[in-house]
Design a protein around this motif. Structure first.
Motif, PDB file in Angstrom:
ATOM      1  N   GLU A   1       2.992   1.345  -8.564  1.00  0.00           N
ATOM      2  CA  GLU A   1       2.868   0.755  -7.230  1.00  0.00           C
ATOM      3  C   GLU A   1       3.338  -0.700  -7.230  1.00  0.00           C
ATOM      4  O   GLU A   1       3.994  -1.153  -6.282  1.00  0.00           O
TER       5      GLU A   1
ATOM      6  N   LYS B   1       0.839  -1.192   0.000  1.00  0.00           N
ATOM      7  CA  LYS B   1       0.000   0.000   0.000  1.00  0.00           C
ATOM      8  C   LYS B   1       0.879   1.249   0.000  1.00  0.00           C
ATOM      9  O   LYS B   1       1.986   1.242   0.539  1.00  0.00           O
ATOM     10  N   SER B   2       0.318   2.298  -0.595  1.00  0.00           N
ATOM     11  CA  SER B   2       1.052   3.564  -0.596  1.00  0.00           C
ATOM     12  C   SER B   2       0.986   4.195   0.786  1.00  0.00           C
ATOM     13  O   SER B   2       0.155   3.836   1.626  1.00  0.00           O
TER      14      SER B   2
ATOM     15  N   ARG C   1      -1.843  -5.090  -0.182  1.00  0.00           N
ATOM     16  CA  ARG C   1      -3.182  -5.386  -0.706  1.00  0.00           C
ATOM     17  C   ARG C   1      -3.009  -6.126  -2.033  1.00  0.00           C
ATOM     18  O   ARG C   1      -2.314  -5.673  -2.935  1.00  0.00           O
TER      19      ARG C   1
ATOM     20  N   ASN D   1      -4.544   7.032   5.494  1.00  0.00           N
ATOM     21  CA  ASN D   1      -6.015   7.123   5.519  1.00  0.00           C
ATOM     22  C   ASN D   1      -6.620   6.070   6.445  1.00  0.00           C
ATOM     23  O   ASN D   1      -7.583   6.340   7.169  1.00  0.00           O
ATOM     24  N   GLU D   2      -6.048   4.869   6.415  1.00  0.00           N
ATOM     25  CA  GLU D   2      -6.542   3.814   7.300  1.00  0.00           C
ATOM     26  C   GLU D   2      -6.285   4.171   8.769  1.00  0.00           C
ATOM     27  O   GLU D   2      -7.121   3.901   9.644  1.00  0.00           O
TER      28      GLU D   2
ATOM     29  N   ASP E   1      -0.072   7.106   1.476  1.00  0.00           N
ATOM     30  CA  ASP E   1      -1.354   7.794   1.636  1.00  0.00           C
ATOM     31  C   ASP E   1      -2.449   6.819   2.050  1.00  0.00           C
ATOM     32  O   ASP E   1      -3.297   7.151   2.899  1.00  0.00           O
ATOM     33  N   GLU E   2      -2.441   5.622   1.465  1.00  0.00           N
ATOM     34  CA  GLU E   2      -3.459   4.623   1.826  1.00  0.00           C
ATOM     35  C   GLU E   2      -3.327   4.227   3.297  1.00  0.00           C
ATOM     36  O   GLU E   2      -4.329   4.134   4.025  1.00  0.00           O
TER      37      GLU E   2
END
Length: 682
Positions: A245, A63-64, A223, A70-71, A66-67
Motif C-alpha cells: 500500500e 487508502k485502498s 491515512r 467501507n467508509e 476497499d477501505e
C-alpha cells in the motif's frame, strides 16, 4: 524544378512510408496516457528486487479501494434523512376533530362517555402529530436518523421509528381502545379519523442526497504520512500488504508530482522515441525479411493500421474499466497477418504491439507474458484458416492458455486460490468468442485493401465458378491443361514449403486469355485443320503472345485479385514462342526476335516460378513419344535448365535446391501420369 519533381516522384514510395511511420507514431503517442512511469516494479508477496528504497519526499498513504468503499457504506447507513413538516394543518386539526366528534355523537345520554372519548381522541391526535405523519412508508431502517425541517430550519432530530406511518392512526386507536369499555366506539372514532387525519411529512430527497454527497466527498483518500528519507523497504524484503500500500501510494504520488506539467514535453518526447523505435523495428524487419511486403505501400499501411487498431481498442477498454482488459481479442492481430502474409510476420508484429501496450496496462509483466504466449499459440495452432473447425479449435486452445497462465500468476501473487474470482475466466471466454470475429474481419479487409486470404483462394479454386465454367465450355482443352498444371504446381509447392493454395488458384486461371481465340491453341483443336496454316509466323506468334494480355483483361473484368493476375502476367516470363520463331528463322535469318518474345515480367516469387516450370513441362509432355523414365528425366531437366539459362528465375526468391526438389516432383508425377510400369520378362 523538373529535376526536383522527378526526384520526389522517384522516391514517392519511401516518402509515403516515412509519412505513414510519423502519423502512426503520433497517433499512438496521442493515445498513450500523458504521464511518466514509476521506475520500480513490484508485486505483492514477492521480494523487492531493487535497491533499498527511502521516501524521496513527504507523501500520504492512500487508502485502498476497499477501505474507501467501507467508509462510503458506513456513511450511507448513518447519514440522516430530511423531511419537511407542514404545521399549518396540525394547528387546525383539533377544531376539525371537535366538529366531527359533535356530529358523530349527538346523544346527550352519553355525556360522560363523550367526554372520555373526546379526550381519548385528542390524546391520539397529539401522539400521532407529535413528529408528524408520513405521506408514504419509506424503505428506511427504524434506527435511521431523521431530521424534521420546518421551512428551512431544523426543528427536531429523531429516529425513523418515531414517525407515524400513513396508517399509524389505526394502530394508535387499536392500542388505546383495546381492553377498555369503549371498544364499541372504535369504528365511530375510526370514521372520524379517516375524514380529518392527513399526512404532513414529505421526504426531501434533494436535500438528503446533497448532504449524503457532501459527506461522501469529504472522505479522506489518505491515512497517515510518510516523511522524507523514511525507510520504505529493503532489498530482498518481501512486499507484504502494508508495504504494498505504501509503494502504491508512492507510485501515484511520484507520477503526479515528478511528472508535473513542467515535464510534460519531456514525457511526450520520451514516449515518441520509444514508439518510433518499436515501429522502426517493424519496418526494418519488413525491409530485410519481407521485401515484397515492404515495397507494397498498401500492405505496409495494412500492417500499421492493425497495430494501431489493437492499441486503440485496448486504450478504450482501459479508459472505460481496466478490469475488462483481457476482453480485447489481441490474438486477432497475428491471425489476420498470418492469413494475409505469414506466421513469422504475424508473430513479430504481435510481440511489438504487446511491448507498446506494456507502457499503459496495469500489471504490465503479467499482461505481456499472457499475450505473447497466446500469440505464439495462435501462430502454432492456426493453420488453414479457411477451415472453420480449425479456427474454433485454435480459439479454444488460446482461451485455455489464457486461463492456465492467469491462474498461475494469481497463485504466485496471492499464495492461495480462495479469493480467485471465477468471473475473470469469463473475460477470457469472451475474448475467445470475440476472436472468432476474425473471419468477417478478413472479408472486410479483402474488400478495403484488395488483399487475398486463403478463404478467398478456396472460393476461387471452385471449378464451378462462373469464369472457370466459361473456360471449360469455350476452351475445354485449356481447362484440362490448367487442371493438370494446378495438380503439378500444388505438389511442387508442398514440397518446397510455398503457398500451395495460391499456386493452385493461379494455375487454374493462368490461361484464361486463350478463351478469346481458343482454336489457335493445339489443346483445343479437335480436327486436323490448323488456323495457323493460313497465317504468317509473326501473326501466329502475336496471337499466342496476346493470350497473356487477354488473360489480364478478362481477369480484371471479373475482379480477380492482383495476386492471381500476377500468375497470368508471369507464367511465360520473357521466353520465346520457339516454334514460330524457328519457323520464321528458317525462311528469314534477319528477323526481330522481340516479335516472338513474351513481354514479361519474369516470375518474382516462388509460386509464380513454380507455375512457369509446371506449365512448360505439362504442355511439352504431350509431345513425348513412348515415354520412359529416362526420357522423362531428361525431358524435365532440359526444360527447366533452359529456363534457368535464360534467367527466368532471377527475380524469384527460389534456390537451386528448391528447383532440384521441383524437378524430382515433376519427374515422379509425369511417370504416374504416363503409367510407367516395370517391364517383366516374358
Amino acid at each position: 524544378m523538373n529535376a526536383i519533381v522527378n526526384k520526389w516522384y522517384k522516391n514517392h514510395s519511401l516518402i509515403y512510408k516515412v509519412l505513414l511511420f510519423l502519423a502512426t507514431t503520433f497517433l499512438i503517442v496521442y493515445l498513450f496516457p500523458k504521464s511518466g512511469k514509476f521506475k520500480y516494479n513490484f508485486e505483492k508477496g514477492k521480494p523487492w528486487q531493487s535497491e533499498t528504497l527511502q521516501a524521496p519526499f513527504d507523501f500520504a498513504i492512500r487508502k485502498s479501494a476497499d477501505e474507501i468503499e467501507n467508509e462510503k457504506q458506513e456513511i450511507l447507513e448513518t447519514s440522516s434523512a430530511y423531511f419537511n413538516v407542514d404545521t399549518s394543518y396540525a394547528n387546525d386539526i383539533f377544531n376539525l376533530y371537535e366538529q366531527a366528534f359533535d356530529e358523530q355523537f349527538k346523544n346527550d345520554s352519553l355525556l360522560q362517555k363523550r367526554r372520555v372519548l373526546f379526550s381519548l381522541g385528542e390524546k391520539i391526535i397529539k401522539d400521532i402529530y407529535k413528529y408528524g405523519i408520513l405521506k408514504e412508508d419509506y424503505d428506511f431502517k427504524d434506527e435511521k436518523q431523521v431530521v424534521i425541517l420546518e421551512g428551512q430550519v431544523q426543528k427536531k432530530s429523531v429516529t425513523y421509528a418515531s414517525l407515524t406511518k400513513p396508517d399509524g392512526f389505526k394502530i394508535a386507536l387499536n392500542s388505546a381502545l383495546n381492553n377498555s369499555d369503549y371498544l364499541e366506539y372504535k369504528n365511530d372514532l375510526l370514521s372520524i379519523f379517516f375524514d380529518i387525519i392527513k399526512p404532513n411529512l414529505e421526504f426531501n430527497e434533494v436535500l438528503t442526497q446533497d448532504v449524503l454527497d457532501e459527506e461522501i466527498n469529504s472522505i479522506s483518500l489518505t491515512r497517515g504520512q510518510i516523511e522524507k528519507e523514511t525507510l520504505i523497504i529493503s532489498k530482498g524484503e518481501v512486499v507484504d500488504e502494508a508495504a504494498y500500500e505504501i509503494l502504491e501510494s508512492l507510485e501515484a504520488e511520484y507520477e503526479s508530482q515528478v511528472w508535473s506539467e513542467s515535464n510534460y514535453n519531456w514525457v511526450i518526447f520520451a514516449y515518441t522515441l520509444l514508439v518510433a523505435l518499436t515501429l522502426l523495428m517493424l519496418l526494418l524487419f519488413l525491409r530485410k525479411y519481407r521485401p515484397e511486403v515492404f515495397l507494397n505501400n498498401i500492405k505496409v499501411t495494412f500492417i500499421f493500421f492493425n497495430v494501431l487498431l489493437m492499441i486503440l481498442l485496448t486504450v478504450l477498454i482501459i479508459n472505460y474499466n481496466s478490469q475488462y482488459l483481457y476482453v480485447v481479442p489481441l490474438c486477432i492481430l497475428p491471425l489476420v497477418l498470418k492469413a494475409f502474409f505469414d506466421a513469422r510476420l504475424g508473430l513479430f508484429a504481435h510481440v511489438l504491439t504487446v511491448l507498446l501496450l506494456g507502457f499503459i496496462v496495469p500489471n504490465s509483466y503479467e499482461y505481456m507474458f499472457l499475450q505473447i504466449i497466446a500469440g505464439i499459440v495462435t501462430i502454432l495452432t492456426v493453420s488453414e484458416l479457411y477451415k472453420r473447425a480449425n479456427l474454433f479449435i485454435s480459439v479454444g486452445q488460446i482461451t485455455l492458455i489464457y486461463i492456465i497462465a492467469y491462474f498461475a500468476f494469481f497463485v504466485i501473487h496471492e499464495g492461495n486460490i480462495t479469493t480467485l474470482k471465477i468471473e475473470t475466466f469469463g473475460l477470457f471466454i469472451l475474448c475467445g468468442l470475440a476472436t472468432l470475429f476474425v473471419q468477417p474481419l478478413i472479408y472486410i479487409y479483402e474488400k478495403i485493401f484488395g488483399l487475398v486470404s486463403d478463404v478467398s483462394l478456396l472460393e476461387l479454386s471452385d471449378t464451378n465458378s462462373k469464369l472457370l465454367k466459361q473456360l471449360s465450355n469455350e476452351a475445354p482443352g485449356t481447362f484440362h491443361h490448367s487442371l493438370n498444371v494446378a495438380n503439378l504446381a500444388e505438389a511442387c509447392a508442398n514440397e518446397i514449403g510455398a503457398n500451395s493454395m495460391l499456386v493452385r488458384v493461379g494455375s487454374l486461371y493462368h490461361d484464361i486469355g486463350k478463351m478469346k481465340n481458343p482454336s489457335f491453341f493445339t489443346e483445343n483443336q479437335s480436327h486436323t485443320l490448323n488456323p495457323h496454316d493460313e497465317l504468317s509466323s509473326i501473326e501466329s506468334a502475336k496471337i499466342i503472345i496476346d493470350h497473356v494480355i487477354n488473360g489480364i483483361e478478362i481477369a480484371k473484368k471479373n475482379n480477380l485479385p492482383d495476386r492471381i493476375i500476377d500468375f497470368i502476367r508471369t507464367h511465360h516470363g520473357t521466353s520465346l514462342v520457339y516454334y514460330f520463331f524457328m519457323k520464321e528463322k528458317s525462311n528469314n535469318e534477319n528477323i526481330d526476335e522481340e516479335l516472338f518474345r513474351y513481354r514479361g515480367p519474369k516470375p518474382f516469387s516462388k509460386e509464380t516460378a513454380i507455375l512457369m516450370m509446371c506449365d512448360s513441362v505439362e504442355a511439352a509432355s504431350k509431345s513425348l513419344k513412348e515415354p520412359t523414365s529416362t526420357k522423362i528425366d531428361a525431358f524435365v531437366e532440359s526444360i527447366l535448365d533452359k529456363q534457368m539459362s535464360e534467367g527466368q528465375f532471377l527475380n524469384a526468391n527460389i534456390t537451386f535446391k528448391e528447383i532440384e526438389l521441383i524437378k524430382k516432383v515433376l519427374k515422379k508425377k509425369l511417370a504416374n501420369i504416363f503409367h510407367l510400369r516395370i517391364e517383366y520378362p516374358e
